[in-house]
Design a protein around this motif. Structure first.
Motif, PDB file in Angstrom:
ATOM      1  N   VAL A   1      36.099  41.390  40.201  1.00 59.29           N
ATOM      2  CA  VAL A   1      37.487  40.929  40.212  1.00 59.29           C
ATOM      3  C   VAL A   1      38.313  41.699  41.248  1.00 59.29           C
ATOM      4  O   VAL A   1      39.154  41.119  41.940  1.00 59.29           O
ATOM      5  N   LEU A   2      38.061  42.998  41.393  1.00 62.68           N
ATOM      6  CA  LEU A   2      38.758  43.767  42.429  1.00 62.68           C
ATOM      7  C   LEU A   2      38.495  43.178  43.812  1.00 62.68           C
ATOM      8  O   LEU A   2      39.415  42.981  44.611  1.00 62.68           O
TER       9      LEU A   2
ATOM     10  N   ASP B   1      44.982  44.684  46.745  1.00 61.50           N
ATOM     11  CA  ASP B   1      44.242  45.729  46.036  1.00 61.50           C
ATOM     12  C   ASP B   1      44.787  45.915  44.625  1.00 61.50           C
ATOM     13  O   ASP B   1      44.066  46.311  43.718  1.00 61.50           O
ATOM     14  N   ASN B   2      46.059  45.614  44.446  1.00 59.84           N
ATOM     15  CA  ASN B   2      46.721  45.760  43.150  1.00 59.84           C
ATOM     16  C   ASN B   2      46.893  44.376  42.518  1.00 59.84           C
ATOM     17  O   ASN B   2      47.587  43.520  43.061  1.00 59.84           O
ATOM     18  N   LEU B   3      46.266  44.155  41.373  1.00 61.49           N
ATOM     19  CA  LEU B   3      46.291  42.837  40.735  1.00 61.49           C
ATOM     20  C   LEU B   3      47.259  42.759  39.549  1.00 61.49           C
ATOM     21  O   LEU B   3      47.142  41.846  38.721  1.00 61.49           O
ATOM     22  N   SER B   4      48.196  43.666  39.452  1.00 59.20           N
ATOM     23  CA  SER B   4      49.166  43.591  38.352  1.00 59.20           C
ATOM     24  C   SER B   4      49.972  42.299  38.476  1.00 59.20           C
ATOM     25  O   SER B   4      50.410  41.914  39.558  1.00 59.20           O
TER      26      SER B   4
ATOM     27  N   ILE C   1      41.179  47.549  32.562  1.00 58.76           N
ATOM     28  CA  ILE C   1      40.938  48.609  33.547  1.00 58.76           C
ATOM     29  C   ILE C   1      41.581  48.257  34.886  1.00 58.76           C
ATOM     30  O   ILE C   1      42.196  49.106  35.541  1.00 58.76           O
ATOM     31  N   ILE C   2      41.455  47.007  35.295  1.00 60.54           N
ATOM     32  CA  ILE C   2      41.998  46.563  36.583  1.00 60.54           C
ATOM     33  C   ILE C   2      43.519  46.536  36.559  1.00 60.54           C
ATOM     34  O   ILE C   2      44.186  46.819  37.551  1.00 60.54           O
TER      35      ILE C   2
END
Length: 677
Positions: A226-227, A237-240, A262-263
């Motif tokens: 997923v990253l 890089d940031n999936l928030s 975790i992600i």
């Protein structure tokens, strides 16, 4: 200790153990429908009874016949041990060799009810990934291991312990083959028949090779997938605040909930089995559960807007969820999903791997047994509906990939619109995660390397975490390490540091990370030296998932990015199994099936016991170098530029390694011109 001693004593015969039947406190495998003829049923019964003296056949035959009729297989529930099934410290096993005790540790972990999907049916994960075919085989294998010396090898034929055979001290202590059926007879229907008759077995990948470490392995793989999907598809890089929708919370797919946490994204996972949802929620892997689609959509919107981390389990069918997301888009113009995939067990779609939207969970389990033809039709209709919804959302900007579970393959067989215009036999409208996301990582030699501390002491695992982190940091700081490789190491250093915080251990004290050849060898050597120095109290088993650089030939998953025509060839996996066996592995396994299903893949794995000796260090160096280089060399020959780069670098580091390199055709016009003549 007395429990383990009794467990290793072999079959309990005089008197026979009490037949307690099936334990209602644990989940059970779906009923199988092998369609045996009356003569086939006799063969199945005869095959089961041959484990027992003839004077017991009169007692056992009716019981085994009843199991065959009721469950579609003879599991021999009477012989299921009453011991607390788990990975005990290696010193507690009554064995003559450390290697045998380590293998017992691994076997019992695969059958630990906290780890195994259907423990009484000896299924570790994937719905039908067997450790053994029946409990007589388990007891015999444990007995042989307890008696084995360093000059014997236990030979395992699809769950059946063929016996102990003399072998050199440097030979594998166990050699496992699962499902090695003649190719023309390797169909699903033939498999169901042969499994019911007790003559073959589907070992998935690490179920039948005794190397499963609980859902931690797939959590890590899902985190990396997923990253890297976010980097490729979204440029982030940031999936928030980004929403990942998928399905499945079983033995492997359950990892998706923890990976989302975790992600730091919004993970929404549909699951029809309430027991699976409850299990993941109690583990703390699912943050919330709902069975209400209105509530589900509201929670997605809120988490998306506030960019809060959420792993949400939807208790319902994933088709309903996908169709509701389409409805929301049609009504509001709001695309509520950014990334999508599927982890239902589509390698086994008609026997509990995929549940049609038209039926309840209970009704589906009944119908697949009582009316399999109608059930198959409903599954295929459901697949078509799911794909239709996914296609609509994909057209609006959602990125979907196949997770190597045969979802797109089965959807195609059902008649769904998944074919890629102008694509070849391996290409669908949506890529597999190997083709788009993990393929380059494999080509550089990165894959799921893992180890198990057989002391069962968390302190030993913490020490290995420190060692692995230090090794990866050292390689990252080396001048010649490329930017892409540094990124992969950075992801894995972050993973190790977070793993303890996220309570990743379920079952044995194990850890997994993705590493290339250099990292694997250095970590193994460092751990072995720590054992020798007394910093780690007991031997450590190193292993890997079969889903790796070299271990698996699977045209719809691991080798789906092989385009030279060899994707359907299994030389790599077979050569890997053979090569590992004489380069130092403690045990080796070769399987038909795994991931995408029976007849679709050949894969293999190994276990190697590090005991602190110089011999163990040399075996680890020799075997791990081969175990990675084999696959990188094959991927290089098939045309991968990254694999070419990796194998050339390795040849510079190892003077004894000489690999045939391809000369690439730079101008396709030459081919066209030649073929016109």
């Amino acid at each position: 200790m007395s429990g383990l001693t009794e467990l290793c004593a072999g079959l309990l015969l005089y008197p026979l153990p009490l037949n307690r039947g099936r334990d209602s406190n644990v989940p059970h495998a779906p009923i199988r429908t092998p369609h045996l003829t009356p003569e086939d049923q006799k063969v199945a019964l005869r095959n089961a009874l041959r484990y027992f003296p003839s004077d017991l056949h009169g007692n056992l035959a009716p019981e085994f016949a009843s199991e065959l009729k009721e469950f579609g297989h003879i599991y021999m529930y009477r012989f299921c041990p009453q011991i607390d099934m788990r990975a005990y410290p290696i010193t507690q096993y009554p064995c003559k060799t450390k290697a045998a005790a380590a293998i017992m540790h691994m076997i019992m972990n695969n059958l630990d009810p906290r780890v195994a999907q259907f423990p009484q049916e000896l299924v570790t994960y994937g719905g039908n990934g067997q450790v053994f075919s029946n409990w007589a085989q388990f007891r015999l294998a444990m007995h042989y291991l307890s008696e084995m010396t360093e000059e014997q090898t236990l030979v395992m034929y699809s769950g059946h312990p063929q016996g102990l055979f003399p072998s050199p001290r440097n030979a594998p202590r166990v050699v496992i083959t699962n499902g090695m059926v003649i190719p023309n007879y390797s169909s699903r229907d033939e498999y169901e028949k042969m499994f019911a008759m007790g003559v073959t077995m589907y070992g998935q990948m690490t179920a039948g090779s005794y190397c499963y470490i609980g859902p931690q392995g797939i959590v890590h793989g899902t985190v990396l997938t997923v990253l890297n999907a976010g980097r490729r598809y979204l440029g982030l890089d940031n999936l928030s605040g980004k929403v990942f929708v998928t399905s499945g919370l079983g033995g492997m797919s359950g990892a998706q909930a923890k990976a989302a946490a975790i992600i730091g994204c919004v993970g929404v996972i549909a699951e029809v089995d309430e027991a699976a949802l409850t299990k993941r929620h109690q583990q703390g892997w699912l943050m919330q559960i709902t069975n209400n689609l209105d509530q589900c959509i509201a929670q997605i919107r809120e988490a998306r807007q506030k960019k809060t981390t959420l792993s949400l389990g939807y208790h319902g069918n994933v088709v309903d969820l996908w169709e509701r997301l389409v409805q929301e888009y049609d009504q509001t113009g709001e695309l509520l999903v950014d990334l999508g995939s599927d982890q239902t067990s589509c390698h086994n779609p008609f026997s509990g791997g995929y549940y049609p939207v038209e039926l309840t969970f209970k009704a589906a389990n009944q119908m697949m047994h009582t009316d399999p033809k109608s059930f198959r039709k409903l599954v295929q209709e459901s697949l078509k509906r799911q794909v239709k919804a996914i296609n609509k959302l994909s057209e609006k900007g959602m990125f979907f990939w196949d997770y190597g579970n045969a979802f797109l393959l089965e959807a195609k067989r059902a008649g769904a619109n998944v074919e890629k215009a102008g694509g070849g036999s391996l290409e669908f409208k949506f890529p597999s995660y190997v083709q788009h996301i993990m393929g380059d990582i494999f080509s550089l030699g990165f894959g799921p390397f893992r180890w198990v501390c057989t002391s069962a002491d968390p302190a030993d695992l913490a020490e290995t975490d420190t060692i692995a982190t230090s090794v990866l940091e050292d390689i990252t700081n080396e001048k010649e390490t490329s930017r892409f490789v540094k990124q992969q190491y950075s992801d894995n250093i972050r993973w190790i540091r977070q793993a303890a915080k996220h309570n990743m251990v379920v079952g044995s004290q194990a850890r997994i990370l993705y590493s290339d050849q250099k990292g694997r060898v250095r970590i193994a050597v460092a751990i072995n030296r720590a054992i020798a120095a007394g910093k780690i109290k007991a031997p450590v088993v190193i292993s890997r998932d079969h889903h790796d650089v070299s271990g698996t030939d699977s045209p719809y998953r691991e080798t789906s990015n092989i385009y030279d025509g060899s994707a359907f060839c299994a030389d790599m996996a077979v050569q890997n199994f053979v090569g590992d066996s004489f380069r130092g592995a403690t045990w080796v396994a070769l399987h038909n099936g795994g991931g995408v299903g029976w007849g679709e893949v050949i894969n293999g794995g190994f276990g190697l016991v590090l005991d602190g000796s110089l011999d163990a260090e040399e075996r680890a160096k020799m075997m791990l170098n081969w175990d990675v280089s084999n696959g990188v060399a094959r991927r290089c020959w098939s045309g991968s530029r990254k694999a070419h780069e990796a194998i050339c670098r390795t040849m510079k580091e190892q003077s004894a390694l000489r690999v045939t390199l391809p000369h690439h055709v730079e101008d396709d016009g030459i081919l066209d011109k030649a073929l016109r003549k």
